[in-house]
Design an enzyme around this catalytic site. Structure first.
Site, PDB file in Angstrom:
ATOM      1  N   CYS A   1      26.348  48.401  57.802  1.00 53.06           N
ATOM      2  CA  CYS A   1      26.275  47.122  57.085  1.00 53.06           C
ATOM      3  C   CYS A   1      25.620  46.041  57.940  1.00 53.06           C
ATOM      4  O   CYS A   1      24.453  46.168  58.277  1.00 53.06           O
ATOM      5  CB  CYS A   1      27.654  46.719  56.568  1.00 53.06           C
ATOM      6  SG  CYS A   1      27.556  45.486  55.243  1.00 53.06           S
TER       7      CYS A   1
ATOM      8  N   HIS B   1      28.463  51.330  53.205  1.00 51.42           N
ATOM      9  CA  HIS B   1      29.633  51.674  54.019  1.00 51.42           C
ATOM     10  C   HIS B   1      29.954  53.160  53.846  1.00 51.42           C
ATOM     11  O   HIS B   1      30.615  53.529  52.876  1.00 51.42           O
ATOM     12  CB  HIS B   1      30.838  50.832  53.595  1.00 51.42           C
ATOM     13  CG  HIS B   1      30.711  49.398  53.978  1.00 51.42           C
ATOM     14  ND1 HIS B   1      31.168  48.908  55.183  1.00 51.42           N
ATOM     15  CD2 HIS B   1      30.155  48.352  53.334  1.00 51.42           C
ATOM     16  CE1 HIS B   1      30.900  47.613  55.258  1.00 51.42           C
ATOM     17  NE2 HIS B   1      30.287  47.249  54.149  1.00 51.42           N
TER      18      HIS B   1
ATOM     19  N   GLU C   1      32.070  54.826  55.326  1.00 50.23           N
ATOM     20  CA  GLU C   1      33.524  54.995  55.414  1.00 50.23           C
ATOM     21  C   GLU C   1      34.214  54.681  54.085  1.00 50.23           C
ATOM     22  O   GLU C   1      35.378  55.019  53.902  1.00 50.23           O
ATOM     23  CB  GLU C   1      34.085  54.128  56.550  1.00 50.23           C
ATOM     24  CG  GLU C   1      34.191  52.628  56.270  1.00 50.23           C
ATOM     25  CD  GLU C   1      32.884  51.848  56.437  1.00 50.23           C
ATOM     26  OE1 GLU C   1      31.822  52.488  56.566  1.00 50.23           O
ATOM     27  OE2 GLU C   1      32.944  50.600  56.426  1.00 50.23           O
TER      28      GLU C   1
END
Lengths: 206, 252
Positions: free
Chosen positions: A83, A181, A183
């Protein structure tokens, strides 16, 4: 045999709990650091980041991380930027005019077209170059207001569309920078992290 | 292109999921981690957890629940409900929330939005607005303190102000429709969605994919629902298939 460790740079402005949890689910130990030497020596280094470009650069400068990150990219030591972390690798951002980025990626972050919602918040379909090592087609979760629109020479990228085409992620050697992202991008995101981890570990000196 | 998000909401009290109508009459609806895991597997794009605990003890439990959710979830988690001050928001983010929702605290002191946004980034700040149709005129007013307090604030103006103060998203709940299964307040949605540039999550009143498709048509970027996913009446996966059949771009 000890488990490999992912080292997360703690800039103090980023919420890194989700990144740490994802690497945990990938079977890694996770450590966070504000020490440039610890970061330099780490096998798998992650630069997360949310917040503003100038605050991110100030934070990296204060921690003495700027040269370490440039040198790491130079010798192709494993680096994942997420990001804002990706934008910090660039040369500048319209978010913070006059503030220099790390200059690892020769690109400047700009704002989305005024015709679309910002921040871009949600899942967007990404289209990688055929030559990409890590990136595969899929849906990725974004939360950003600025993005690169060009892929500099020597890099491979995946594109997505939000008021025009933009760079969703970019890779070169063992450097992977994601505007989205990973994750938070479900099983697809975890699979991407796994590929980066595997390639990074297999190339690491014993 | 950016897909529309389907966001199941977990109302959590003292570590358990609960559901009531108009914030009252709460009944037990299960274990948050178990439900969240099921939602993610079924294709939920994001989760919202609202802490509806009434006590300080409950708040501590909520942090535990956030940690437990973070450990298993690979999708974004927004947490709101108990945020009274900046430190509450930071504690939730540290525990593993990706975004925090602020509501009453922002109405009491709008600068809270700016302070939080400056510290953690607009992307992490969700302004939760509970809006009720005004009895006197053709507009919506903001209600706070779980619906017990009607403010004179115009909901559309408040949304605009929240955006200018640094909110990154709006979670817009229709107080009149919440828990009623009669569909989202589409006029409210249209009024807010066309007044701000930040994304808007529609909340309050959904009982079907058709309601959600209507909300998206009215401008919502995401649709939130809680009760329709309880009691296995339908699944996230089924709803997404129905949305796709209605021509809505969803992640599948």
């Amino acid at each position: 045999m000890t488990r490999p460790t992912a080292t997360l740079i703690e800039t103090g402005i980023a919420n890194i709990a989700s990144v740490a949890a994802a690497f945990g689910r990938c079977g890694l130990d996770v450590t966070t650091t504000q020490d440039a030497d610890v970061a330099r020596r780490s096998g798998l280094l992650v630069l997360p980041g949310v917040g503003a470009f100038d605050a991110g650069m100030r934070s990296l400068d204060r921690l003495g991380m700027l040269e370490m990150l440039r040198e790491r990219a130079e010798r192709d030591a494993p680096l994942l930027a997420v990001c804002l972390g990706m934008q910090l690798l660039g040369s500048a951002s319209d978010e913070s005019p006059g503030v220099e980025g790390l200059g690892i990626i020769d690109a400047k972050a700009g704002a989305f077209d005024p015709s679309v919602r910002a921040p871009q918040m949600g899942w967007n379909q990404i289209r990688p170059d055929r030559e990409c090592t890590f990136l595969t087609p899929g849906y990725a979760y974004f939360a950003n207001s600025f993005r690169f629109t060009t892929t500099p020479a020597g890099w491979r990228s995946a594109l997505a569309d939000h008021g025009g085409s933009f760079v969703a992620a970019i890779e070169r050697g063992k450097t992977l920078a994601c505007q989205f992202h990973p994750e938070l991008s479900g099983p697809w995101g975890l699979a991407l992290l796994h590929r980066w981890i595997e390639k990074s570990l297999e190339a690491a000196p014993c | 292109m950016l897909t529309r998000r389907l966001i199941p909401c977990l109302d959590v009290r003292d570590g358990r999921v609960v559901k009531g109508v108009r914030f009252a009459g709460l009944r037990d609806a299960g274990d948050p981690v178990e439900q969240a895991t099921r939602y993610e597997r079924a294709g939920a794009d994001e989760l919202v957890m609202l802490d509806v605990s009434a006590t300080p003890d409950g708040r501590g439990t909520a942090l535990e629940t956030v940690r437990a959710l973070r450990a298993v979830l690979s999708i974004p988690l927004t947490v709101g409900g108990g945020v009274r001050k900046i430190d509450d928001a930071l504690a939730l983010l540290r525990a593993g929330a990706d975004k925090v929702g602020i509501n009453t605290a922002a109405v009491d002191d709008p600068e809270t939005i700016r302070t939080l946004s400056t510290q953690v980034g607009a992307q992490c700040v969700v302004l939760a607005i509970d809006a009720a149709r005004s009895a006197e005129d053709d507009r919506w007013v903001v209600v706070t303190r779980s619906g017990t307090n009607r403010t004179p604030l115009d909901a559309v103006e408040w949304a605009r102000r929240g955006e200018s103060l640094g909110a990154g998203e709006i979670l817009l709940t229709s107080w009149d429709r919440d828990g009623t299964h009669s569909g989202y307040d589409l006029e409210l949605l249209d009024a807010v969605c066309s007044s701000v540039r930040i994304p808007v999550i529609a909340s309050g009143g959904a009982s079907s994919a058709a309601h959600m498709a209507e909300a998206i048509e009215a401008g919502a970027d995401a649709v939130l629902a809680a009760s329709i996913f309880h009691d296995n009446k339908t699944t996230v996966c089924e709803i997404k298939n129905q949305l796709a059949a209605c021509g809505v771009e969803v992640r599948r």
